[in-house]
Design a protein around this motif. Structure first.
Motif, PDB file in Angstrom:
ATOM      1  N   SER A 239       0.814  -1.209   0.000  1.00 17.94           N
ATOM      2  CA  SER A 239       0.000   0.000   0.000  1.00 17.94           C
ATOM      3  C   SER A 239       0.852   1.265   0.000  1.00 17.94           C
ATOM      4  O   SER A 239       0.459   2.282  -0.579  1.00 17.94           O
ATOM      5  CB  SER A 239      -0.923  -0.003   1.221  1.00 17.94           C
ATOM      6  OG  SER A 239      -0.160  -0.038   2.420  1.00 17.94           O
ATOM      7  N   ARG A 240       2.023   1.200   0.632  1.00 14.59           N
ATOM      8  CA  ARG A 240       2.873   2.388   0.664  1.00 14.59           C
ATOM      9  C   ARG A 240       3.390   2.736  -0.728  1.00 14.59           C
ATOM     10  O   ARG A 240       3.588   3.908  -1.050  1.00 14.59           O
ATOM     11  CB  ARG A 240       4.051   2.181   1.624  1.00 14.59           C
ATOM     12  CG  ARG A 240       4.786   3.483   1.948  1.00 14.59           C
ATOM     13  CD  ARG A 240       5.973   3.271   2.872  1.00 14.59           C
ATOM     14  NE  ARG A 240       6.494   4.547   3.334  1.00 14.59           N
ATOM     15  CZ  ARG A 240       7.283   5.348   2.626  1.00 14.59           C
ATOM     16  NH1 ARG A 240       7.634   4.994   1.401  1.00 14.59           N
ATOM     17  NH2 ARG A 240       7.707   6.496   3.127  1.00 14.59           N
ATOM     18  N   ASP A 241       3.604   1.734  -1.567  1.00 18.19           N
ATOM     19  CA  ASP A 241       4.032   2.004  -2.934  1.00 18.19           C
ATOM     20  C   ASP A 241       2.981   2.800  -3.692  1.00 18.19           C
ATOM     21  O   ASP A 241       3.302   3.701  -4.474  1.00 18.19           O
ATOM     22  CB  ASP A 241       4.325   0.693  -3.666  1.00 18.19           C
ATOM     23  CG  ASP A 241       5.606   0.042  -3.180  1.00 18.19           C
ATOM     24  OD1 ASP A 241       6.357   0.699  -2.428  1.00 18.19           O
ATOM     25  OD2 ASP A 241       5.861  -1.117  -3.545  1.00 18.19           O
ATOM     26  N   PHE A 242       1.714   2.456  -3.466  1.00 18.54           N
ATOM     27  CA  PHE A 242       0.648   3.212  -4.133  1.00 18.54           C
ATOM     28  C   PHE A 242       0.576   4.639  -3.606  1.00 18.54           C
ATOM     29  O   PHE A 242       0.441   5.596  -4.374  1.00 18.54           O
ATOM     30  CB  PHE A 242      -0.699   2.516  -3.937  1.00 18.54           C
ATOM     31  CG  PHE A 242      -1.865   3.293  -4.471  1.00 18.54           C
ATOM     32  CD1 PHE A 242      -1.949   3.595  -5.820  1.00 18.54           C
ATOM     33  CD2 PHE A 242      -2.862   3.749  -3.625  1.00 18.54           C
ATOM     34  CE1 PHE A 242      -3.012   4.330  -6.323  1.00 18.54           C
ATOM     35  CE2 PHE A 242      -3.923   4.482  -4.111  1.00 18.54           C
ATOM     36  CZ  PHE A 242      -4.003   4.767  -5.470  1.00 18.54           C
ATOM     37  N   ALA A 243       0.677   4.806  -2.282  1.00 16.50           N
ATOM     38  CA  ALA A 243       0.666   6.151  -1.710  1.00 16.50           C
ATOM     39  C   ALA A 243       1.850   6.967  -2.220  1.00 16.50           C
ATOM     40  O   ALA A 243       1.730   8.178  -2.473  1.00 16.50           O
ATOM     41  CB  ALA A 243       0.684   6.073  -0.187  1.00 16.50           C
ATOM     42  N   ALA A 244       2.998   6.301  -2.400  1.00 14.42           N
ATOM     43  CA  ALA A 244       4.174   6.999  -2.923  1.00 14.42           C
ATOM     44  C   ALA A 244       3.968   7.411  -4.366  1.00 14.42           C
ATOM     45  O   ALA A 244       4.426   8.481  -4.794  1.00 14.42           O
ATOM     46  CB  ALA A 244       5.406   6.111  -2.786  1.00 14.42           C
ATOM     47  N   SER A 245       3.280   6.571  -5.153  1.00 17.10           N
ATOM     48  CA  SER A 245       3.046   6.901  -6.556  1.00 17.10           C
ATOM     49  C   SER A 245       2.126   8.099  -6.709  1.00 17.10           C
ATOM     50  O   SER A 245       2.156   8.792  -7.727  1.00 17.10           O
ATOM     51  CB  SER A 245       2.440   5.697  -7.279  1.00 17.10           C
ATOM     52  OG  SER A 245       1.102   5.467  -6.875  1.00 17.10           O
ATOM     53  N   VAL A 246       1.309   8.365  -5.702  1.00 15.94           N
ATOM     54  CA  VAL A 246       0.416   9.528  -5.726  1.00 15.94           C
ATOM     55  C   VAL A 246       1.098  10.759  -5.143  1.00 15.94           C
ATOM     56  O   VAL A 246       0.583  11.873  -5.250  1.00 15.94           O
ATOM     57  CB  VAL A 246      -0.892   9.208  -4.957  1.00 15.94           C
ATOM     58  CG1 VAL A 246      -1.897  10.338  -5.087  1.00 15.94           C
ATOM     59  CG2 VAL A 246      -1.514   7.929  -5.474  1.00 15.94           C
ATOM     60  N   GLY A 247       2.254  10.583  -4.511  1.00 17.20           N
ATOM     61  CA  GLY A 247       3.002  11.707  -3.956  1.00 17.20           C
ATOM     62  C   GLY A 247       2.605  12.079  -2.557  1.00 17.20           C
ATOM     63  O   GLY A 247       2.781  13.233  -2.134  1.00 17.20           O
ATOM     64  N   LEU A 248       2.086  11.118  -1.769  1.00 16.00           N
ATOM     65  CA  LEU A 248       1.616  11.389  -0.419  1.00 16.00           C
ATOM     66  C   LEU A 248       2.571  10.884   0.657  1.00 16.00           C
ATOM     67  O   LEU A 248       2.161  10.720   1.812  1.00 16.00           O
ATOM     68  CB  LEU A 248       0.227  10.764  -0.214  1.00 16.00           C
ATOM     69  CG  LEU A 248      -0.908  11.451  -0.963  1.00 16.00           C
ATOM     70  CD1 LEU A 248      -2.181  10.627  -0.886  1.00 16.00           C
ATOM     71  CD2 LEU A 248      -1.152  12.857  -0.396  1.00 16.00           C
ATOM     72  N   VAL A 249       3.804  10.619   0.307  1.00 13.07           N
ATOM     73  CA  VAL A 249       4.812  10.202   1.284  1.00 13.07           C
ATOM     74  C   VAL A 249       5.909  11.260   1.328  1.00 13.07           C
ATOM     75  O   VAL A 249       6.064  12.048   0.389  1.00 13.07           O
ATOM     76  CB  VAL A 249       5.411   8.819   0.921  1.00 13.07           C
ATOM     77  CG1 VAL A 249       4.327   7.759   0.917  1.00 13.07           C
ATOM     78  CG2 VAL A 249       6.105   8.863  -0.433  1.00 13.07           C
ATOM     79  N   PRO A 250       6.693  11.319   2.403  1.00 10.70           N
ATOM     80  CA  PRO A 250       7.734  12.348   2.516  1.00 10.70           C
ATOM     81  C   PRO A 250       8.783  12.229   1.420  1.00 10.70           C
ATOM     82  O   PRO A 250       9.166  11.136   1.008  1.00 10.70           O
ATOM     83  CB  PRO A 250       8.347  12.088   3.898  1.00 10.70           C
ATOM     84  CG  PRO A 250       7.301  11.353   4.650  1.00 10.70           C
ATOM     85  CD  PRO A 250       6.574  10.528   3.645  1.00 10.70           C
ATOM     86  N   ARG A 251       9.219  13.374   0.939  1.00 12.02           N
ATOM     87  CA  ARG A 251      10.334  13.414   0.000  1.00 12.02           C
ATOM     88  C   ARG A 251      11.624  13.310   0.803  1.00 12.02           C
ATOM     89  O   ARG A 251      11.821  14.039   1.776  1.00 12.02           O
ATOM     90  CB  ARG A 251      10.296  14.725  -0.798  1.00 12.02           C
ATOM     91  CG  ARG A 251      11.383  14.819  -1.867  1.00 12.02           C
ATOM     92  CD  ARG A 251      11.064  15.967  -2.813  1.00 12.02           C
ATOM     93  NE  ARG A 251      10.983  17.238  -2.120  1.00 12.02           N
ATOM     94  CZ  ARG A 251      12.011  18.062  -1.954  1.00 12.02           C
ATOM     95  NH1 ARG A 251      13.214  17.745  -2.413  1.00 12.02           N
ATOM     96  NH2 ARG A 251      11.848  19.208  -1.320  1.00 12.02           N
TER      97      ARG A 251
END
Length: 341
Positions: A239-251
């Motif tokens: 699930s974190r990969d999907f959230a990262a693909s949307v740009g909702l994880v820290p840079r």
């Protein structure tokens, strides 16, 4: 050509450039073809891995070549650019795709189905209509303000614009212009309403869309976008990969063994990210009427974080929950809301 294992296609509007390699990475042939010639070529060519950039026409071509038994891989153009050697041309681009596709750590894009592409097109049309409507409203506000008439914020006053115009002495030509803009505004509103109804009908027939609607903060438009972009969700490992693909994880900007996490990366589909954040804010505004573990988690976060940070964190949780529902074929249960793995 029996030893060809990898074929790269540089997609174009009318012409397509092919670059083929064997299993040792040695170039076998280069070809330039039209769209018709390309389809005829792969219809009789031995099965192999075909790689393309995920750009205009790639998803349709991927579905067509899959029918011939070929394995299709789509690569985001940003991952191909570092492999372009020397001056840029179509054949060099084709070779660069082969180089990128041969990397074992390369990330690929899952081809979309016809239904997903159609739904995505419908959303883009709606976004364009909404932008045009906002532009028309702003023009009416601006023209009236130049003549000393300040209208309240929102579209409600625009719907009764003729009554507002009747209360003020304005030049006849200006009134004609405003009436024309008002007619355009009503037309755009009707088109947007029809598209919303069409989305509602499609969601009614989509089993995944109905399950996504059970997530707090996810409405018909957000669920429809998730259906078109997420699919079955199996292209993401977690699930974190999907959230990262949307740009909702820290840079991340870490060096020297010191982790440095910045704000959200804002990568990927900005429309989907905007909808998720807006849905999270809507949920937070009605938090006093909510109960369950998710509501308790949001209240706990608000005691120690800024509301903007909490909104992004909640949007991240909603995105990860949507992935879990899509991959595990489940429904959202408020009492069991936890962070998916």
């Amino acid at each position: 050509m029996q030893n060809v294992t990898l074929v790269r296609i540089d997609l174009g509007k009318h012409t397509f450039h092919l670059h083929a390699q064997d299993r040792h990475g040695k170039a076998v042939f280069r070809k330039k073809m039209s769209r018709k010639q390309l389809v005829e070529f792969f219809a009789t060519f031995q099965t192999c891995v075909v790689v393309m950039e995920a750009c205009a026409g790639a998803h349709r071509m991927a579905r067509k070549l899959t029918e011939f038994g070929h394995q299709i891989k789509l690569i985001s153009p940003q991952f191909v650019r570092p492999f372009v050697k020397g001056n840029k041309n179509d054949f060099v681009d084709a070779e660069a795709i082969c180089e990128a596709a041969s990397r074992p750590s390369m990330r690929f894009v899952t081809p979309k189905t016809e239904a997903q592409q159609t739904l995505s097109a419908l959303h883009r049309v709606r976004e364009s209509l909404v932008r045009d409507r906002v532009k028309a409203v702003n023009q009416m506000h601006g023209f009236l303000l130049e003549f000393g008439i300040s209208l309240p914020i929102g579209n409600a006053v625009i719907t009764r614009l003729p009554a507002v115009l009747a209360q003020h002495a304005l030049p006849p030509r200006l009134i004609a212009i405003l009436e024309r803009l008002h007619t355009h505004f009503k037309y755009l509103s009707e088109q947007i309403a029809e598209i919303d109804k069409e989305m509602g009908r499609q969601l009614g027939d989509d089993e995944l869309g109905q399950r996504l609607l059970t997530i707090p903060g996810v409405g018909p438009i957000t669920a429809s976008v998730l259906v078109s972009e997420l699919g079955d969700g199996k292209q993401y490992d977690c699930s974190r990969d999907f959230a990262a693909s949307v740009g909702l994880v820290p840079r991340q900007y870490s060096t020297g063994g010191k982790a440095n996490l910045l704000g959200i990366s804002k990568r990927g589909d900005k429309n989907l990210r905007r909808l998720l954040v807006q849905g999270a804010r809507s949920y937070m505004r009605r938090l006093d009427k909510k109960s369950g573990r998710l509501a308790d988690w949001v209240r706990s976060m608000l005691t120690r974080r800024h509301p903007n940070v909490v909104a992004c964190a909640l949007a991240n949780k909603v995105a990860r929950t949507a992935w879990a529902l899509a991959t595990r074929n489940t429904k959202f249960e408020a009492g069991l809301a936890t962070m998916p793995a």
